[in-house]
Design a protein around this motif. Structure first.
Motif, PDB file in Angstrom:
ATOM      1  N   ARG A 274       0.823  -1.212   0.000  1.00 13.83           N
ATOM      2  CA  ARG A 274       0.000   0.000   0.000  1.00 13.83           C
ATOM      3  C   ARG A 274       0.858   1.263   0.000  1.00 13.83           C
ATOM      4  O   ARG A 274       0.367   2.334  -0.305  1.00 13.83           O
TER       5      ARG A 274
ATOM      6  N   ARG B  74      -5.117   4.222   0.388  1.00 14.80           N
ATOM      7  CA  ARG B  74      -6.045   3.887   1.472  1.00 14.80           C
ATOM      8  C   ARG B  74      -6.402   2.407   1.407  1.00 14.80           C
ATOM      9  O   ARG B  74      -6.480   1.841   0.322  1.00 14.80           O
TER      10      ARG B  74
ATOM     11  N   THR C  77     -12.045  -0.461   0.456  1.00 16.12           N
ATOM     12  CA  THR C  77     -13.311  -0.381   1.173  1.00 16.12           C
ATOM     13  C   THR C  77     -14.324  -1.382   0.635  1.00 16.12           C
ATOM     14  O   THR C  77     -15.307  -1.676   1.283  1.00 16.12           O
TER      15      THR C  77
ATOM     16  N   ASN D  35      -7.253   3.580  -6.009  1.00 17.69           N
ATOM     17  CA  ASN D  35      -6.293   4.680  -6.097  1.00 17.69           C
ATOM     18  C   ASN D  35      -5.857   4.887  -7.551  1.00 17.69           C
ATOM     19  O   ASN D  35      -5.397   3.952  -8.209  1.00 17.69           O
TER      20      ASN D  35
ATOM     21  N   THR E 238      -8.165  14.350  -3.337  1.00 17.77           N
ATOM     22  CA  THR E 238      -7.989  12.922  -3.081  1.00 17.77           C
ATOM     23  C   THR E 238      -7.724  12.205  -4.400  1.00 17.77           C
ATOM     24  O   THR E 238      -8.008  12.736  -5.467  1.00 17.77           O
TER      25      THR E 238
ATOM     26  N   GLU F 116      -8.591   8.758  -4.377  1.00 20.58           N
ATOM     27  CA  GLU F 116      -9.398   7.539  -4.254  1.00 20.58           C
ATOM     28  C   GLU F 116     -10.701   7.703  -5.019  1.00 20.58           C
ATOM     29  O   GLU F 116     -11.417   8.684  -4.829  1.00 20.58           O
TER      30      GLU F 116
END
Lengths: 156, 186, 136
Positions: free
Chosen positions: B24, B80, B83, C30, C110, C112
């Motif tokens: 990551r 991140r 999710t 990402n 961001t 994401e």
């Protein structure tokens, strides 16, 4: 990075051989591995090394935007221009046989010019792209000359 | 011997690619992508494509890595945690991969001189290019002379991509300027 | 059997690498990681072309100056030419993708995908709400 005298001196020592090697690759491409694409990239690497050590402001003095931006187009125009010249000399587009009295010499000249065009475009595009990225980070950061160096330090 | 080097290098490439997916920390991923490029350059040397190896070593391991590092310096260093569930993606990838591997079963084996790819234009390039065009390096003569149109197109693509990057990144950074103005105000 | 495995090993690895890149593109949110995934995919394609061009016992396609008249077996120069240009074009287009990522980060703060979609949705609802309060 500017305060490291070892890195600074080594950069100054390394830049001329890198550029010379790029020219060798450019003009020796007919006989060994190499050609315009590789030469352009290697020539750009010398400038990227310079930017990493001395910062984007000084790099822009060495390769100002008013030089690199037009050169991106000059290479393509040189390539296309060789084709137009061969058309005017009575051949087909990009048929190098008509460029000189002897087809072999014509081919040689054509390939040399075309590879030179490729090399110029690739060099100018790579330098412009890199300086665009670095310049973006340096815009309003007074010590942004270090932006790109940090990561490499962290993982060396 | 060549076969052994081939197998080992390709295995290293797979390991590197899997490590790149799992990590990551994006800086580590970029460093691994440099290693990945270098391994593929070594692979190209083993497969006798020296010009390609040269380009991959200069471009993939050099410029790509530096460009990605400068992007990370402008964005984020960490990805991140995911999710959403990744099993649909895994399923799609597995099914596609299995179908493709089934497709390779009919392919000519590695290094087979009778493969269809060696029958059509390649003999013409290999036999005629030294006296038709001249340069001993056949890759150069095919690149610049026989397939000159192709290379002109590729050069134009590079030119266009360069112009695109300059257009995207050369403008004034509005958000940062606004932030700064807001910050200067008492 | 063993011959098939060795003969097709390169293609199988190419497919595994290709799927690794594909997985990164579709499963990871990402945007920088997606570009890296595309790079893996691209490199696997390069390997496939070069593998197809290789000949058992061949040499690099450069004519030896002291050819002894005997037939030398050269690898196929055509895949080399195609991939040589593709690598440089690849890095130029990667740079374009990364530049887009930088601009997206500046606009949304961001990289994401999910967060960008959330921000977009919020902006849309704000817009429609604003329209409703104005219209009556």
């Amino acid at each position: 990075m500017r305060q490291h005298s070892v890195l600074r001196t080594m950069t100054k020592l390394l830049m001329p051989p890198i550029m010379l090697f790029a020219l060798y690759v450019q003009f020796h491409g007919d006989y060994g591995p190499g050609g315009g694409f590789q030469a352009g990239v290697i020539f750009a690497v010398a400038f990227i090394l310079f930017t990493l050590i001395f910062g984007p402001t000084r790099a822009r003095q060495v390769a100002p935007a008013c030089v690199t931006t037009p050169l991106t187009a000059v290479g393509v125009l040189l390539y296309a221009g060789v084709g137009v010249v061969s058309l005017l000399l009575g051949g087909e587009y990009l048929d190098y046989n008509v460029l000189a009295h002897d087809p072999h010499h014509g081919q040689h000249l054509g390939i040399l010019l075309v590879e030179l065009g490729v090399g110029i475009t690739v060099w100018a595009v790579m330098v412009s792209i890199f300086l665009a990225f670095v310049g973006r980070g340096a815009e309003d950061d007074p010590n942004a000359d270090e932006t790109v160096d940090e990561p490499e330090d962290g993982h060396a | 011997m060549e076969q052994v080097i081939d197998i080992v290098l390709l295995a290293f490439m797979v390991v590197t690619a899997i490590a790149m997916i799992r990590l990551r920390n994006l800086f580590a991923v970029v460093m691994l992508s440099g290693i990945f490029s270098l391994l593929s350059a070594a692979m190209f040397v083993v497969l006798d494509a020296v010009d390609v190896a040269f380009t991959e070593a200069a471009v993939g391991a050099g410029i790509s890595t530096v460009l990605m590092l400068s992007t990370l310096a402008l964005t984020f260093r960490e990805e991140r945690p995911a999710t959403r569930a990744d099993w649909p993606a895994l399923l799609v990838v597995t099914v596609t991969g299995a179908a493709l591997i089934y497709g390779t079963l009919d392919m000519p084996h590695f290094g087979d001189p009778d493969a269809p790819i060696h029958q059509h234009v390649a003999p013409r390039y290999i036999v005629d290019s030294p006296h038709e065009v001249g340069p001993p390096n056949m890759v150069t003569s095919v690149l610049a002379s026989y397939r000159g149109y192709d290379t002109l197109g590729e050069t134009t693509v590079i030119f266009t991509a360069g112009i695109g990057v300059m257009v995207l990144l050369a403008g004034v950074n509005r958000r940062r300027r606004a932030d700064r103005e807001r910050g200067n105000r008492p | 059997m063993l011959e098939t495995v060795f003969g097709l090993y390169n293609y199988w690895i190419v497919i595994i690498l290709m799927m690794a890149g594909f997985y990164t593109v579709i499963a990871r949110g990402n945007l920088a990681k997606k570009v890296i995934g595309l790079n893996i995919f691209q490199t696997s394609m390069f390997l496939m072309y070069i593998t197809m061009g290789a000949v058992e016992g061949g040499t690099a396609p450069i004519v030896a100056t002291s050819a002894e008249g005997g037939a030398t077996l050269y690898t196929n120069p055509l895949p080399s030419v195609l991939i040589l240009t593709a690598i440089v074009v690849g890095v130029a287009t990667t740079a374009l993708g990364l530049a887009l990522a930088v601009r997206i980060r500046e606009a949304y703060g961001t990289l994401e995908e999910d967060e960008i979609r959330l921000l977009e949705d919020r902006q849309d609802t704000l817009k429609t709400d604003g329209g409703q309060t104005v219209s009556p």
